[in-house]
Design a protein around this motif. Structure first.
Motif, mmCIF file in Angstrom:
data_model
loop_
_atom_site.group_PDB
_atom_site.id
_atom_site.type_symbol
_atom_site.label_atom_id
_atom_site.label_comp_id
_atom_site.label_asym_id
_atom_site.label_seq_id
_atom_site.Cartn_x
_atom_site.Cartn_y
_atom_site.Cartn_z
ATOM 1 N N TYR A 11 45.377 35.287 31.681
ATOM 2 C CA TYR A 11 44.631 36.373 32.318
ATOM 3 C C TYR A 11 44.941 37.760 31.727
ATOM 4 O O TYR A 11 44.587 38.785 32.325
ATOM 5 C CB TYR A 11 44.916 36.394 33.822
ATOM 6 N N VAL A 13 45.317 40.001 39.654
ATOM 7 C CA VAL A 13 44.223 39.104 39.255
ATOM 8 C C VAL A 13 44.327 37.754 39.967
ATOM 9 O O VAL A 13 43.354 37.243 40.521
ATOM 10 C CB VAL A 13 44.237 38.897 37.723
ATOM 11 N N HIS A 14 45.511 37.158 39.967
ATOM 12 C CA HIS A 14 45.713 35.769 40.425
ATOM 13 C C HIS A 14 45.884 35.731 41.951
ATOM 14 O O HIS A 14 46.720 36.449 42.511
ATOM 15 C CB HIS A 14 46.965 35.223 39.722
ATOM 16 N N ASN A 68 41.102 42.468 41.950
ATOM 17 C CA ASN A 68 40.446 41.234 41.515
ATOM 18 C C ASN A 68 40.685 40.059 42.470
ATOM 19 O O ASN A 68 39.734 39.526 43.004
ATOM 20 C CB ASN A 68 40.873 40.816 40.108
ATOM 21 N N ALA A 69 41.922 39.632 42.634
ATOM 22 C CA ALA A 69 42.221 38.349 43.296
ATOM 23 C C ALA A 69 41.361 38.128 44.537
ATOM 24 O O ALA A 69 41.346 38.950 45.445
ATOM 25 C CB ALA A 69 43.693 38.301 43.661
ATOM 26 N N GLY A 70 40.678 36.969 44.571
ATOM 27 C CA GLY A 70 39.682 36.753 45.617
ATOM 28 C C GLY A 70 40.128 35.905 46.790
ATOM 29 O O GLY A 70 39.289 35.530 47.608
ATOM 30 N N VAL A 71 41.418 35.619 46.901
ATOM 31 C CA VAL A 71 41.867 34.665 47.921
ATOM 32 C C VAL A 71 41.304 35.045 49.299
ATOM 33 O O VAL A 71 41.492 36.158 49.792
ATOM 34 C CB VAL A 71 43.414 34.527 47.928
ATOM 35 N N PHE A 91 35.920 40.906 45.360
ATOM 36 C CA PHE A 91 35.073 39.833 45.915
ATOM 37 C C PHE A 91 35.984 38.890 46.690
ATOM 38 O O PHE A 91 37.214 38.944 46.538
ATOM 39 C CB PHE A 91 34.395 39.034 44.771
ATOM 40 N N ASN A 118 36.720 34.759 46.990
ATOM 41 C CA ASN A 118 36.436 33.593 46.141
ATOM 42 C C ASN A 118 35.223 32.801 46.641
ATOM 43 O O ASN A 118 34.348 32.404 45.864
ATOM 44 C CB ASN A 118 37.658 32.672 46.075
ATOM 45 N N TYR A 126 44.073 25.726 42.184
ATOM 46 C CA TYR A 126 44.804 26.713 42.992
ATOM 47 C C TYR A 126 43.775 27.435 43.844
ATOM 48 O O TYR A 126 42.575 27.143 43.750
ATOM 49 C CB TYR A 126 45.669 27.632 42.115
ATOM 50 N N ALA A 131 42.015 30.103 43.952
ATOM 51 C CA ALA A 131 40.757 30.653 43.432
ATOM 52 C C ALA A 131 39.766 29.536 43.122
ATOM 53 O O ALA A 131 38.583 29.622 43.474
ATOM 54 C CB ALA A 131 41.011 31.506 42.200
ATOM 55 N N PHE A 169 35.098 26.905 37.825
ATOM 56 C CA PHE A 169 35.833 28.167 37.871
ATOM 57 C C PHE A 169 36.957 28.114 36.841
ATOM 58 O O PHE A 169 37.913 27.336 36.997
ATOM 59 C CB PHE A 169 36.438 28.425 39.262
ATOM 60 N N PHE A 193 33.087 34.777 36.278
ATOM 61 C CA PHE A 193 34.388 34.849 35.597
ATOM 62 C C PHE A 193 34.433 33.893 34.410
ATOM 63 O O PHE A 193 35.228 34.052 33.498
ATOM 64 C CB PHE A 193 35.521 34.523 36.577
ATOM 65 N N TYR A 195 35.779 43.148 35.116
ATOM 66 C CA TYR A 195 37.160 43.540 35.444
ATOM 67 C C TYR A 195 37.340 45.052 35.254
ATOM 68 O O TYR A 195 38.016 45.700 36.057
ATOM 69 C CB TYR A 195 38.153 42.738 34.593
HETATM 70 C C1 BEZ Z 1 41.847 34.646 41.345
HETATM 71 O O1 BEZ Z 1 42.916 34.052 41.117
HETATM 72 O O2 BEZ Z 1 41.533 35.017 42.496
HETATM 73 C C2 BEZ Z 1 40.911 34.921 40.212
HETATM 74 C C3 BEZ Z 1 41.369 34.948 38.912
HETATM 75 C C4 BEZ Z 1 40.501 35.238 37.881
HETATM 76 C C5 BEZ Z 1 39.172 35.526 38.146
HETATM 77 C C6 BEZ Z 1 38.713 35.487 39.431
HETATM 78 C C7 BEZ Z 1 39.574 35.188 40.492
#
Ligand code: BEZ
Length: 398
Positions: A49, A110-111, A133-136, A153, A155, A181, A183, A233, A262, A311
């Motif tokens: 990433y 990101v993650h 970024n991270a969409g959890v 956003f 996920n 994982y 995402a 994804f 993505f 991004y």
């Molecule tokens: C995430 O881990 O939430 C993610 C990582 C890369 C792109 C989009 C979401």
């Protein structure tokens, strides 16, 4: 350049050799004699990433530069840490930034798994955290908090918009294939929810561990299942490898490849002709015809000699949200309630289109169907307007 107690291996200087802290070197107006706002930035600057972390950083720095180097009259001191997209390291790194560096704001990451670890520490400390970024899903659902804001956003939100678009394009059967994982799981969950609700059939869910890029056995299985489409994804370096492997296996000749955007953002050039025909849905498209997007793309390209992607836009909007909060309190970040209220209520014209936050602090935004052609994500149409992710379990008042 200042050194911090964090180990050099985890620290990163994007713009210099070995330094970890960067006060943006722009002229300051008289008002800016107050000390800088300290911002801890946790992003991936190594691993699959890396490109995402760098683009987010550039977007934030570009926005601040455009404001003359200060936000609400305060200089911004970025303390950057490479989170390596490794969830087990996140609580310690966030603690060092919050308790050790005493940052005013934490930005990352990101993650999704790393973001969960950061948010736990930020919530306990009451430190403002902005997620670029991270969409959890949980962070803007049951684990929402008044000091936690997301500019990207959820996920499931992206997956759901993609499932609807795939159905509308006539896809009836799909195989999902993703990193195992949060995402990937949640992205596939959103896709399956709307796709099945509209009569689509998911033949099989296939996963590989993050950040594994051994795709051959999955590709063989997909070939034997013969779906109309694959929903995948992957992002960053892993996405580029997957798209190339998919084409090398000739699956692109008879099984459409779909995904959240993505899958293709930032890797358009790297995949070349192998990416032709990949369809994705995202809250951004390069060729959105609005003045904010045109200006951002020109400025980004001029500053970094590389095109903006989703991004970069998310980074730009993260700095913009921070700016709006700071302006509302005249730069006095100690006025935490007013600072948070202003960010919660903020709305503006983003390069992605109209932007505002839901009651759980997740963007309500448009989603766009794009097709990769000749190294460009070409906008096909708006797939969903003002799409809001559910706020399930969030106790924040709207
Ligand atoms: C995430 O881990 O939430 C993610 C990582 C890369 C792109 C989009 C979401």
């Amino acid at each position: 350049m200042r050194h911090t107690p964090l180990t050099r291996r985890r620290l990163l200087a994007l713009s210099g050799a070995g330094a970890a802290s960067l006060t943006l070197p722009f002229p300051r107006p008289a008002l800016a004699q107050a000390k800088p706002i300290k911002v801890g930035v946790m992003l991936p600057y190594s691993g699959t990433y890396t490109q995402l972390g760098e683009a987010i950083t550039r977007g934030m720095e570009l926005y601040i530069k455009q404001q003359g180097g200060t936000l609400a009259g305060r200089a911004i001191d970025f303390i950057k840490v490479d989170d390596e997209s490794e969830p087990p390291k996140a609580p310690e790194l966030a603690t060092k930034l919050i308790s050790g560096e005493k940052v005013d704001v934490l930005i990352g990451t990101v993650h999704s798994g790393v973001a969960m670890g950061m948010a736990k520490i930020a919530r306990e400390a009451g430190t403002t955290m902005l997620i670029p970024n991270a969409g959890v899903n949980a962070l803007t659902r049951a684990l929402c908090a008044k000091n936690l804001f997301r500019t990207s956003f959820g996920n499931s939100q992206v997956g759901l918009a993609t499932g609807k678009a795939a159905l509308a394009a006539g896809i009836k059967t799909a195989v999902t294939f993703t990193w195992k994982y949060a995402a990937g799981d949640e992205s596939v969950g959103g896709f399956a929810e709307s796709f099945k609700a509209g009569g689509g059939q998911v033949l099989k869910d296939i996963t590989v561990p993050f950040p594994n890029v051994e795709f051959q056995s999955a590709l063989a299985e997909i070939a034997s299942l013969k779906p109309d489409a694959v929903y995948s994804f992957f992002a960053g370096g892993g996405a580029a490898k997957f798209i190339k492997d998919y084409a090398a296996a000739k699956l692109n000749e008879h099984i459409q490849l779909w995904g959240p955007g993505f899958l293709t953002d930032g890797v358009e050039q790297a995949v070349g002709a192998a990416g032709d025909g990949v369809k994705t849905v995202l809250h951004y498209a390069d060729d959105l015809d609005n003045p904010e997007n045109k200006a951002l793309r020109l400025a980004f390209e001029a500053a970094y000699k590389t095109p903006a992607d989703v991004y970069g836009v998310q980074g730009f909007d993260t700095a913009q949200l921070l700016d709006m909060g700071l302006k509302a309190v005249g730069g006095d970040i100690a006025k935490q309630d007013a600072f948070h209220d202003a960010m919660a209520k903020a709305s503006w014209k983003s390069p992605r289109g109209p932007f505002k936050l839901s009651s759980s602090h997740n963007p309500i935004q448009n989603f766009y169907l794009r097709e990769l052609k000749g190294g460009k994500n070409v906008l096909l149409k708006t797939a969903a307007t003002d799409l809001e992710d559910p706020t399930t379990g969030c106790k924040l008042a709207s």
